[in-house]
Scaffold this motif. Structure first.
Motif, mmCIF file in Angstrom:
data_model
loop_
_atom_site.group_PDB
_atom_site.id
_atom_site.type_symbol
_atom_site.label_atom_id
_atom_site.label_comp_id
_atom_site.label_asym_id
_atom_site.label_seq_id
_atom_site.Cartn_x
_atom_site.Cartn_y
_atom_site.Cartn_z
ATOM 1 N N ALA A 60 0.892 -1.179 0.026
ATOM 2 C CA ALA A 60 -0.037 -0.029 0.047
ATOM 3 C C ALA A 60 0.768 1.246 0.085
ATOM 4 C CB ALA A 60 -0.738 0.082 1.136
ATOM 5 N N GLU A 64 1.050 4.040 -3.101
ATOM 6 C CA GLU A 64 0.644 5.393 -2.824
ATOM 7 C C GLU A 64 1.585 6.300 -3.431
ATOM 8 O OE1 GLU A 64 -0.210 5.663 1.507
ATOM 9 O OE2 GLU A 64 -1.994 4.492 1.366
ATOM 10 N N LEU A 124 -6.699 -2.571 -1.053
ATOM 11 C CA LEU A 124 -5.990 -1.128 -0.903
ATOM 12 C C LEU A 124 -6.909 -0.137 -0.771
ATOM 13 C CD1 LEU A 124 -2.834 -1.584 -3.173
ATOM 14 C CD2 LEU A 124 -3.158 -2.268 -0.696
ATOM 15 N N GLU A 125 -6.601 1.006 -0.577
ATOM 16 C CA GLU A 125 -7.622 2.238 -0.655
ATOM 17 C C GLU A 125 -8.322 2.295 -1.904
ATOM 18 O OE1 GLU A 125 -8.504 3.986 1.759
ATOM 19 O OE2 GLU A 125 -7.263 3.255 3.287
ATOM 20 N N GLU A 126 -9.597 2.870 -1.818
ATOM 21 C CA GLU A 126 -10.517 2.895 -2.970
ATOM 22 C C GLU A 126 -9.861 3.719 -4.194
ATOM 23 O OE1 GLU A 126 -15.040 3.825 -4.221
ATOM 24 O OE2 GLU A 126 -14.649 3.084 -2.064
ATOM 25 N N ASP A 127 -9.323 4.831 -3.587
ATOM 26 C CA ASP A 127 -8.603 6.050 -4.585
ATOM 27 C C ASP A 127 -7.344 5.469 -5.290
ATOM 28 O OD1 ASP A 127 -6.981 5.806 -2.125
ATOM 29 O OD2 ASP A 127 -6.537 7.884 -2.299
#
Length: 250
Positions: A60, A64, A124-127
Motif C-alpha cells: 500500500a 501510494e 488497498l484504498e479505493e482511490d
C-alpha cells in the motif's frame, strides 16, 4: 518482433525498468530500430521476507508513492511521445502512459490478463484502485489472454481475446534439457533461502531468478529472456510466485 518483421521503417521505443531492458537487449540481439529508456512503469507487490505471503502494508505504501508520481510521469511522457512522433502506444499494465496517449489522441493498446485495480480491489484504498481503473479505461483497445479477469471485457468497446502464450516453444531445447537431466527438474522462481536449503535434495533446480542460488544441483538458464518458458516446459515441477508468464507457461 512482429512489428519489426512487418514494418521495415518503424522505430520502437521501450520504456521500462532497467532489469527488463537488459533482458530485452539480449533477446532482441542489438536490433537498431529499438530504443530503450529507463522509466518507472510499475510498482510490484511486496512480499514478506522468507515466504511467498504478500506484505499488504508495504504494498500500500509503495502504491501510494507510485500514484503520486503519475502527474510528473505523464507530463514527461507527453513531451516524449510528441517529440518522437509516436503513432501507437502498447502497454502491459503500465497505467499512466495510457493517460498520456489519451491526452495527445494517440491510439493505445492494453495487453494483459488482468489489471492492477482488479488485483487490489477491496484490499488497498479505493482511490488507488480508481486511479488505476481510470487510466486503463483510456486505452483505445484491450487485448486479453485466454485466462483473464472478466472485468477486462467491459473496460473498452474495442476488446479482443487472443491465445494463452505469445511465444512459440523450442522443442529441441526442451528435449535436450530433459535428456541431460539425471533427476527430476524443478523450475524455481522464488526465494528459496539460499543454496543450503536445497543442497543434497534429489532434484535438479532450474534457477529462474535467484541470483544467489547456485550449486551442484542448480541449473542456470541459458538466455533467460528468450528461454524461460522452454525451461518451464521441460520441468517436472514449478515453484514460483504467482506471476502470469510462469503460470501461463506451466
Amino acid at each position: 518482433e512482429t512489428i519489426l518483421r512487418m514494418e521495415e521503417e518503424t522505430e520502437i521505443f521501450i520504456l521500462s525498468a532497467e532489469w527488463v531492458l537488459n533482458l530485452l537487449k539480449v533477446y532482441l540481439n542489438g536490433e537498431e530500430r529499438v530504443h530503450y529508456y529507463i522509466e518507472e512503469t510499475d510498482a510490484d507487490i511486496c512480499y514478506l521476507e522468507g515466504c511467498g505471503c504478500v506484505d499488504w502494508d508495504a504494498t500500500a505504501q509503495q502504491e501510494e508513492a507510485f500514484v503520486e508520481k503519475w502527474d510528473d510521469l505523464i507530463g514527461k511522457a507527453e513531451v516524449f511521445l510528441a517529440e518522437q512522433g509516436i503513432g501507437l502506444v502498447v502497454s502491459d499494465l503500465c497505467p499512466w502512459i495510457l493517460e498520456a496517449a489519451d491526452h495527445l489522441r494517440i491510439r493505445s493498446i492494453l495487453i494483459s490478463d488482468y489489471t492492477w485495480d482488479q488485483m487490489y480491489e477491496g484490499i488497498l484504498e479505493e482511490d488507488i484502485c480508481d486511479a488505476y481503473r481510470e487510466c486503463y479505461e483510456m486505452a483505445s483497445k484491450v487485448i486479453a489472454y485466454d485466462v483473464h479477469q472478466p472485468e477486462m471485457e467491459h473496460m473498452v468497446d474495442d476488446y479482443e481475446l487472443v491465445s494463452l502464450m505469445a511465444r512459440p516453444y523450442n522443442m529441441e531445447l526442451i528435449e535436450k534439457i530433459q535428456r541431460e537431466a539425471e533427476k527430476p527438474l524443478v523450475y524455481l522462481q522464488i526465494d528459496a533461502g539460499g543454496s543450503d536449503s536445497i543442497d543434497g535434495l534429489p532434484y535438479i533446480f532450474i534457477n529462474g531468478s535467484n541470483e544467489t542460488l547456485e550449486g551442484d544441483n542448480v541449473l542456470v538458464l541459458e538466455r533467460f529472456a528468450e528461454n524461460a518458458h522452454n525451461y518451464i516446459a521441460a520441468s517436472d515441477y514449478v515453484i514460483a510466485y504467482p506471476e502470469w508468464d510462469v503460470a501461463a507457461s506451466a
